[in-house]
Enzyme design. Sequence first.
Site, PDB file in Angstrom:
ATOM      1  N   GLU A 178       9.323  -6.909  18.129  1.00 38.18           N
ATOM      2  CA  GLU A 178       8.559  -5.236  18.204  1.00 38.18           C
ATOM      3  C   GLU A 178       7.814  -4.362  16.791  1.00 38.18           C
ATOM      4  OE1 GLU A 178      10.472  -3.233  21.550  1.00 38.18           O
ATOM      5  OE2 GLU A 178      11.991  -3.463  20.230  1.00 38.18           O
ATOM      6  N   ASN A 185      15.001  -1.640  23.640  1.00 36.60           N
ATOM      7  CA  ASN A 185      16.166  -1.041  23.487  1.00 36.60           C
ATOM      8  C   ASN A 185      15.887   0.327  24.455  1.00 36.60           C
ATOM      9  OD1 ASN A 185      17.276  -2.630  21.438  1.00 36.60           O
ATOM     10  ND2 ASN A 185      17.167  -1.475  19.554  1.00 36.60           N
TER      11      ASN A 185
END
Length: 285
Positions: A153, A191
């Site tokens: 990411e 997340n």
Amino acid sequence: MEIKKICVLGAGLMGSGIAQVCAQAGYRVAMRDIEQRFVDGGMKIIGKNLDGDVAKGRKTKEEADAVLSRITPLVDLKAAAFDADVVVEVVIEVMDIKKKVFKELEEIVPAHCLFFSNTSGLSLTEIASATKRPERFIGTHFFNPVPVMKLLEVIRGYDTSDETLQIALDWGKKLGKDCIVVDEAPAFVVNRILCSMINEAFFVLGEHLASPADIDKGMVLGCNHPIGPLSLGDLIGLDTLLHVMEGLHRELGDKYMPAPMLVKLVRAGRLGRKSGKGVFDYAKK
């Protein structure tokens, strides 16, 4: 900008993994931690990973030795970072500590150096505000185990420049990662979804709806997940999971309140695999 040397701050599982993949991509790497025992532990992890690659035929012994030769383990911050083109920060998930580290780095690194933070969900914009180069600051969130997991990411802070973003994407590609670009938000994309799911499993556990083993089995067999959410929480570290959920709760409200059972386990020192006990007891395995 040509990247030749990378300084990785942190020699734990994540830091050592990042150091390894950088060295495998041909970069010179300084891996730094605050104590020699941590640095030695990181080198041991890398050596074990490379030995496994050799045993499975993924690398020759010569290739593994070449990777190790490109990694310099250090405790002294100045020696590790003074000539770095990129610093990848992998320190504890505490905002004040991360800010302190980057303030120290500002007095050490060259003017062209880029700052990459591997935070799991803290505000990149806030961390970057502690530096004199917020336009050269970006989030690069790896996943554990770093040498195996393909995703990276790449997270833009408020001031991150287009040039910094492109350099980070090119760098990630050279490391063999597939990148997704994320605008800064609490816990980013993966997340925010993943930790919320694991947290919900702790609500289910606390309500005694099923045993820990059956909760995990349900998600593995019913949703085709490779690992159950409670086991995954133990692997991530329950303290790390709690940090993420506390950040989401603070930023986004009660929808993301940490499960009481998660809080209780962390208070009991049952942090998961790294402490030997979490939801499950790893000392018995």
